[in-house]
Design a protein around this motif. Structure first.
Motif, PDB file in Angstrom:
ATOM      1  N   TYR A 290     -17.976  22.836 -36.352  1.00 25.62           N
ATOM      2  CA  TYR A 290     -16.772  22.653 -35.531  1.00 25.62           C
ATOM      3  C   TYR A 290     -17.091  22.439 -34.043  1.00 25.62           C
ATOM      4  O   TYR A 290     -16.166  22.416 -33.231  1.00 25.62           O
ATOM      5  CB  TYR A 290     -15.867  23.882 -35.659  1.00 25.62           C
TER       6      TYR A 290
ATOM      7  N   LEU B 209     -13.945  21.590 -31.754  1.00 29.30           N
ATOM      8  CA  LEU B 209     -13.487  22.700 -30.922  1.00 29.30           C
ATOM      9  C   LEU B 209     -13.496  22.309 -29.455  1.00 29.30           C
ATOM     10  O   LEU B 209     -12.505  22.501 -28.731  1.00 29.30           O
ATOM     11  CB  LEU B 209     -14.388  23.920 -31.144  1.00 29.30           C
ATOM     12  N   HIS B 210     -14.598  21.735 -29.011  1.00 26.67           N
ATOM     13  CA  HIS B 210     -14.707  21.331 -27.605  1.00 26.67           C
ATOM     14  C   HIS B 210     -13.692  20.245 -27.271  1.00 26.67           C
ATOM     15  O   HIS B 210     -13.011  20.304 -26.235  1.00 26.67           O
ATOM     16  CB  HIS B 210     -16.132  20.836 -27.324  1.00 26.67           C
TER      17      HIS B 210
ATOM     18  N   LYS C  32     -19.221  27.909 -29.403  1.00 24.52           N
ATOM     19  CA  LYS C  32     -18.000  28.626 -29.722  1.00 24.52           C
ATOM     20  C   LYS C  32     -17.819  29.866 -28.859  1.00 24.52           C
ATOM     21  O   LYS C  32     -16.735  30.121 -28.322  1.00 24.52           O
ATOM     22  CB  LYS C  32     -17.984  29.018 -31.196  1.00 24.52           C
TER      23      LYS C  32
ATOM     24  N   ARG D 159     -14.696  30.326 -26.475  1.00 25.61           N
ATOM     25  CA  ARG D 159     -13.789  31.436 -26.798  1.00 25.61           C
ATOM     26  C   ARG D 159     -13.615  32.381 -25.622  1.00 25.61           C
ATOM     27  O   ARG D 159     -12.487  32.726 -25.234  1.00 25.61           O
ATOM     28  CB  ARG D 159     -14.331  32.208 -27.999  1.00 25.61           C
TER      29      ARG D 159
ATOM     30  N   TRP E 245      -6.161  31.044 -27.602  1.00 25.24           N
ATOM     31  CA  TRP E 245      -7.355  30.969 -28.435  1.00 25.24           C
ATOM     32  C   TRP E 245      -6.968  30.961 -29.912  1.00 25.24           C
ATOM     33  O   TRP E 245      -7.502  30.177 -30.697  1.00 25.24           O
ATOM     34  CB  TRP E 245      -8.291  32.129 -28.138  1.00 25.24           C
TER      35      TRP E 245
ATOM     36  N   LEU F 287      -5.662  27.610 -30.899  1.00 27.03           N
ATOM     37  CA  LEU F 287      -6.756  26.646 -30.983  1.00 27.03           C
ATOM     38  C   LEU F 287      -7.486  26.779 -32.314  1.00 27.03           C
ATOM     39  O   LEU F 287      -7.867  25.785 -32.936  1.00 27.03           O
ATOM     40  CB  LEU F 287      -7.724  26.848 -29.816  1.00 27.03           C
ATOM     41  N   GLN F 288      -7.658  28.007 -32.778  1.00 24.11           N
ATOM     42  CA  GLN F 288      -8.297  28.227 -34.068  1.00 24.11           C
ATOM     43  C   GLN F 288      -7.489  27.640 -35.216  1.00 24.11           C
ATOM     44  O   GLN F 288      -8.047  27.089 -36.168  1.00 24.11           O
ATOM     45  CB  GLN F 288      -8.526  29.718 -34.293  1.00 24.11           C
TER      46      GLN F 288
ATOM     47  N   ILE G 138      -8.393  23.901 -35.226  1.00 22.24           N
ATOM     48  CA  ILE G 138      -9.709  23.465 -35.707  1.00 22.24           C
ATOM     49  C   ILE G 138      -9.921  23.783 -37.189  1.00 22.24           C
ATOM     50  O   ILE G 138     -10.572  23.019 -37.903  1.00 22.24           O
ATOM     51  CB  ILE G 138     -10.859  24.044 -34.858  1.00 22.24           C
ATOM     52  N   TYR G 139      -9.355  24.896 -37.667  1.00 23.12           N
ATOM     53  CA  TYR G 139      -9.537  25.276 -39.063  1.00 23.12           C
ATOM     54  C   TYR G 139      -8.425  24.767 -39.973  1.00 23.12           C
ATOM     55  O   TYR G 139      -8.574  24.821 -41.199  1.00 23.12           O
ATOM     56  CB  TYR G 139      -9.620  26.797 -39.200  1.00 23.12           C
TER      57      TYR G 139
END
Length: 217
Positions: free
Chosen positions: A23, A27-28, A45, A49, A61, A64-65, A68-69
């Motif tokens: 990720y 993520l970035h 990460k 984070r 945060w 954002l998770q 990405i997931y």
């Protein structure tokens, strides 16, 4: 280092997030698009984070998770080298299964994104279930809501080898002692009892296949 010589049959278990799925770029990229980090923030990460939590708060945060997931998992990538490693397992008739510590829904309030379905769709789109790809079945993928349940599943499936990126998993006192434990990590200075630390899948492949020998498992 532990040896697999004489271990029969070899059954391998492997973690999913940050082991099979990478990720770093997604993520970035998503964090930068949302104005949460600058473009020169390292693609790590832990760094991302900590910066988001400190500047924007825990809720940003968590959301954002979810991205990405869940909603943006299509922007994730396979970890470098992992496809060739898993494909060689298939070619050698070595059974492998995926065991992931993942809740079905995020802990983020108001989010109903099905993280299990998102992960399965990623695996499907990357040919994990296709006979022309890796050819595993959906029954070879386990999602467990707690670390304790993940360890219980690992024990029940009787793996010879397990690969994970989280050192804390192997520090749990009830992690099965007989399993060859591989920690996928490039973190310097790690010295864990009874755990082989390897930085990438080139080294993991070399470690496992050399110890299996040339037999067709």
């Amino acid at each position: 280092m532990e040896s697999l010589v004489g271990v029969w049959p070899v059954i391998l278990g492997i973690d999913l997030d940050n082991t099979i799925i990478c990720y770093d770029n997604s993520l970035h990229g998503i964090a930068h698009e949302r104005g949460l980090i600058s473009s020169d923030t390292p693609k790590m990460k832990r760094v991302i984070r900590d910066q988001i939590r400190a500047v924007h708060g825990e809720m940003k945060w968590q959301k954002l998770q979810v991205a990405i997931y869940g909603t943006h998992i299509d922007r994730a990538e396979l970890m470098p080298g992992v496809w060739n490693f898993l494909l060689e397992l298939k070619e050698r008739n070595v059974k492998f299964q995926i065991v992931s510590h993942k809740t079905r829904y995020p802990n983020c309030e108001g989010s109903k994104e099905n993280l299990h379905a998102a992960a399965m769709n990623f695996l499907r789109q990357n040919n994990f279930f296709a006979k022309s790809g890796l050819g595993i079945t959906e029954e070879d993928v386990f999602f467990l809501p707690t670390r304790a349940e993940k360890i219980a599943t690992i024990s029940k499936q009787k793996y010879s080898v397990f690969i994970d990126d989280l050192k804390e998993l192997y520090l749990e006192p009830n992690f099965p002692a007989h399993i060859t434990k591989i920690l996928f990590s490039a973190e310097p200075g790690l010295d864990l009892t009874d755990v082989t630390v390897l930085p990438d899948f080139t080294h993991i492949s070399e470690f496992i296949f050399k110890r299996m020998g040339n037999a067709n498992f």
